[in-house]
Design a protein around this motif. Structure first.
Motif, short mmCIF file in Angstrom:
data_model
loop_
_atom_site.label_atom_id
_atom_site.label_comp_id
_atom_site.label_asym_id
_atom_site.label_seq_id
_atom_site.Cartn_x
_atom_site.Cartn_y
_atom_site.Cartn_z
N ALA A 205 -26.19 -51.40 87.90
CA ALA A 205 -24.99 -50.75 88.44
C ALA A 205 -25.31 -49.31 88.84
CB ALA A 205 -23.87 -50.79 87.41
N ARG A 206 -26.02 -48.60 87.98
CA ARG A 206 -26.37 -47.21 88.29
C ARG A 206 -27.18 -47.12 89.58
NH1 ARG A 206 -28.34 -46.20 83.85
NH2 ARG A 206 -26.73 -44.84 82.93
N LYS A 236 -18.83 -47.55 77.31
CA LYS A 236 -20.08 -47.52 78.08
C LYS A 236 -19.80 -47.56 79.57
CE LYS A 236 -22.95 -49.58 74.45
NZ LYS A 236 -23.74 -50.75 74.00
N LEU A 237 -18.83 -48.38 79.98
CA LEU A 237 -18.47 -48.43 81.39
C LEU A 237 -17.86 -47.11 81.84
CD1 LEU A 237 -16.90 -52.01 81.60
CD2 LEU A 237 -19.16 -51.29 82.40
N ARG A 238 -17.02 -46.53 81.02
CA ARG A 238 -16.39 -45.26 81.37
C ARG A 238 -17.41 -44.15 81.51
NH1 ARG A 238 -11.63 -42.99 77.55
NH2 ARG A 238 -13.35 -42.01 76.41
N ALA A 239 -18.40 -44.15 80.62
CA ALA A 239 -19.44 -43.12 80.68
C ALA A 239 -20.27 -43.23 81.96
CB ALA A 239 -20.34 -43.22 79.45
N LEU A 240 -20.61 -44.47 82.35
CA LEU A 240 -21.37 -44.65 83.59
C LEU A 240 -20.53 -44.27 84.80
CD1 LEU A 240 -23.95 -45.46 85.00
CD2 LEU A 240 -23.21 -47.84 84.93
N HIS A 245 -19.41 -42.71 89.61
CA HIS A 245 -18.17 -42.94 90.37
C HIS A 245 -18.29 -44.15 91.30
CE1 HIS A 245 -17.02 -39.02 88.85
NE2 HIS A 245 -18.12 -38.52 89.38
N GLY A 246 -19.09 -45.14 90.92
CA GLY A 246 -19.34 -46.26 91.81
C GLY A 246 -18.62 -47.54 91.48
N PHE A 247 -17.92 -47.61 90.34
CA PHE A 247 -17.18 -48.82 90.01
C PHE A 247 -15.84 -48.83 90.74
CE2 PHE A 247 -19.69 -48.74 85.93
CZ PHE A 247 -20.34 -49.95 86.13
N LEU A 248 -15.48 -49.97 91.28
CA LEU A 248 -14.22 -50.13 91.99
C LEU A 248 -13.11 -50.67 91.11
CD1 LEU A 248 -15.69 -51.64 95.25
CD2 LEU A 248 -14.37 -49.53 95.14
N THR A 249 -13.42 -51.75 90.39
CA THR A 249 -12.39 -52.39 89.59
C THR A 249 -13.00 -52.96 88.32
OG1 THR A 249 -10.52 -53.94 89.67
CG2 THR A 249 -12.59 -54.70 90.61
N PHE A 250 -12.15 -53.16 87.34
CA PHE A 250 -12.55 -53.76 86.07
C PHE A 250 -11.77 -55.06 85.91
CE2 PHE A 250 -11.65 -54.50 81.55
CZ PHE A 250 -12.95 -54.63 81.07
N ILE A 251 -12.49 -56.12 85.49
CA ILE A 251 -11.88 -57.44 85.33
C ILE A 251 -11.98 -57.89 83.88
CG2 ILE A 251 -11.78 -59.79 86.21
CD1 ILE A 251 -14.09 -57.71 88.11
N CYS A 252 -10.84 -58.24 83.29
CA CYS A 252 -10.81 -58.83 81.95
C CYS A 252 -11.00 -60.34 82.07
CB CYS A 252 -9.47 -58.55 81.27
SG CYS A 252 -9.14 -56.82 80.92
N PHE A 253 -12.07 -60.86 81.49
CA PHE A 253 -12.34 -62.30 81.50
C PHE A 253 -12.12 -62.86 80.10
CE2 PHE A 253 -15.77 -61.81 85.01
CZ PHE A 253 -14.83 -61.98 86.01
N PRO A 254 -11.02 -63.57 79.83
CA PRO A 254 -10.90 -64.24 78.53
C PRO A 254 -11.87 -65.42 78.47
CG PRO A 254 -9.07 -64.85 79.94
CD PRO A 254 -9.85 -63.81 80.69
N MET A 284 -7.92 -47.06 78.63
CA MET A 284 -9.22 -46.48 78.29
C MET A 284 -10.06 -46.13 79.52
SD MET A 284 -9.16 -46.19 75.04
CE MET A 284 -10.88 -45.70 74.79
N LEU A 285 -9.96 -46.95 80.55
CA LEU A 285 -10.79 -46.74 81.75
C LEU A 285 -10.05 -45.84 82.73
CD1 LEU A 285 -12.22 -50.35 82.21
CD2 LEU A 285 -13.36 -48.36 81.20
N ASP A 286 -9.84 -44.61 82.31
CA ASP A 286 -9.04 -43.68 83.10
C ASP A 286 -9.69 -43.28 84.42
OD1 ASP A 286 -11.02 -41.75 82.36
OD2 ASP A 286 -9.88 -41.23 80.58
N ASN A 287 -11.00 -43.54 84.56
CA ASN A 287 -11.70 -43.17 85.79
C ASN A 287 -11.98 -44.37 86.70
OD1 ASN A 287 -13.60 -44.35 84.13
ND2 ASN A 287 -14.97 -42.58 84.05
N PHE A 288 -11.46 -45.53 86.37
CA PHE A 288 -11.56 -46.71 87.23
C PHE A 288 -10.35 -46.76 88.15
CE2 PHE A 288 -15.07 -47.94 84.82
CZ PHE A 288 -15.58 -49.17 85.22
#
Length: 387
Positions: A205-206, A236-240, A245-254, A284-288
């Protein structure tokens, strides 16, 4: 104030737009006030995206289910001689997309696959290149950090070289978010020891972000991870994201246990847990920029409710998806664009069709127009009731 008792300090942080800590995240997973969690997440969602809900008209291309990894949570992977094993040729992939092109609104492809034991990187690249050349108007979101790591290993190229070739030769515009599972060496060592480590996934990702290729991120939860490990994953995702600043979206997969080795020991998550996890992820993912309610795994009704728990993206039409339905997903095989638009409107939001990088292709009205549309729908429904 909407305070849930004992969480006043967290509510104050959310209302002020302050960052939550790891300790806050762990506490939230022990909160039993689901309505309050949803309300807090919805505040953040509205602050970031207003009343828009994003979706895309897309086709999934799962090139092969033959896979060396054979993760314990996966129902898709096969050995080459297993019943149901398959591997697409270039021509078959083209035929699949040609069939999907009967939908005049088709905008993009979502290409993910197994880690085939004998395919070369050039074979994967060749298929995607052929699709791009045949349908240059379709955006391509392709492959996970796990697959990119695999391509580097089998080709002798660096991750950077693999990504550059996929971008420049095959039109790759974004990377899929799967394969992150839980970014914990303990969990990965037990469930998926043959594929990319947590650091390798983050490293892909980086590198992609450094090359200007944006990506998604995900979390597969509800198996052997602890609640603390869920929070650490988000951290870890938030720190990266702070870094790139390259993540667009976060998906929760049950985790869907049907037809998996792990499913013999683990039961499926509850709707309560799904909505709780969605809301906490948004907090938690305030920067996503975006949080996705992936209806294929959540089911359509839960995904629609999740739009009130922090989600602003309901994914898309998902033509031809096979990976998650092999794991027992009870959702439809695909949704029409009209159905998605209707689901979003019922939730009181504005549908916005977009590409894989959230460039809006078209929207369906304004909130004022939406309210008039909903009233008209209700009056039409009442008029049809026999008295």
């Amino acid at each position: 104030m909407l305070c849930s008792k004992g969480y006043e300090d967290i509510e104050e942080k959310v209302l002020k737009g302050e960052r939550l800590t790891r300790e806050d995240g762990v506490r939230l997973f022990h909160c039993h006030d689901l309505a309050w969690l949803g309300a807090m997440a919805d505040i953040v969602r509205r602050r970031k995206n207003g009343d828009y809900v994003y979706y895309n008209v897309n086709c999934h291309v799962n090139l092969t289910n033959i896979c060396t990894s054979r993760c314990k949570f996966c129902a898709f992977g096969r050995d080459a001689d297993d019943l149901g094993a398959y591997e697409m040729t270039k021509e078959q992939a083209l035929d699949l997309v040609r069939d999907a092109m009967r939908d005049p609104d088709l905008a993009g492809l979502h290409i993910v696959s197994g880690l085939h034991p004998t395919w070369t990187f050039e074979q994967y690249l060749g298929i995607v290149r052929a699709l791009h050349e045949a349908y240059p108007e379709l955006y391509i979101k392709g492959f996970t950090g796990v697959e990119i790591t695999h391509f580097a290993q089998i080709s002798g190229l660096s991750v950077r070289e693999v990504l550059t070739r996929l971008r420049d030769e095959a039109g790759l515009q974004a990377i899929a978010g799967g394969g992150a599972e839980i970014l914990s060496d303990r969990v990965r060592g037990k469930l998926c020891p043959k594929k990319a480590t947590a650091d390798e996934w983050l490293g892909v990702a980086r590198t992609a972000h450094e090359l200007g290729i944006q990506s998604n991120a995900s979390m597969l939860y509800g198996h052997i991870e602890t609640l603390e490990e869920r929070v650490d994953h988000l951290m870890k995702l938030r720190a990266l994201q702070d870094e790139t600043h390259g993540f667009l979206t976060f998906i929760c997969f049950p985790f869907l246990p049907a037809n998996t080795e792990l499913g013999k020991k683990v039961r499926q998550t509850s709707v309560w847990d799904d909505l709780r996890t969605m809301a906490i992820s948004r907090l938690m993912l305030d920067n996503f920029p975006h949080i996705k309610a992936y209806w294929v795994m959540l089911t359509v009704p839960v995904a629609q409710v999740a739009l009130g728990f922090g989600a602003d993206d309901i994914d898309g039409t998902v033509h031809k998806e096979t990976i998650l339905h092999d794991a027992g997903a009870k959702s439809p095989r695909a949704l029409s664009e009209d159905k998605i638009v209707s689901l979003i409107r019922e939730a009181g939001r504005i549908p916005a069709a977009c590409d894989c990088n959230y460039r809006v292709l078209h929207t369906f009205g304004t909130i004022e127009g939406l309210k008039r549309h909903q009233v008209a729908d209700r009056l039409e429904s009442v008029s049809k009731i026999p008295y």
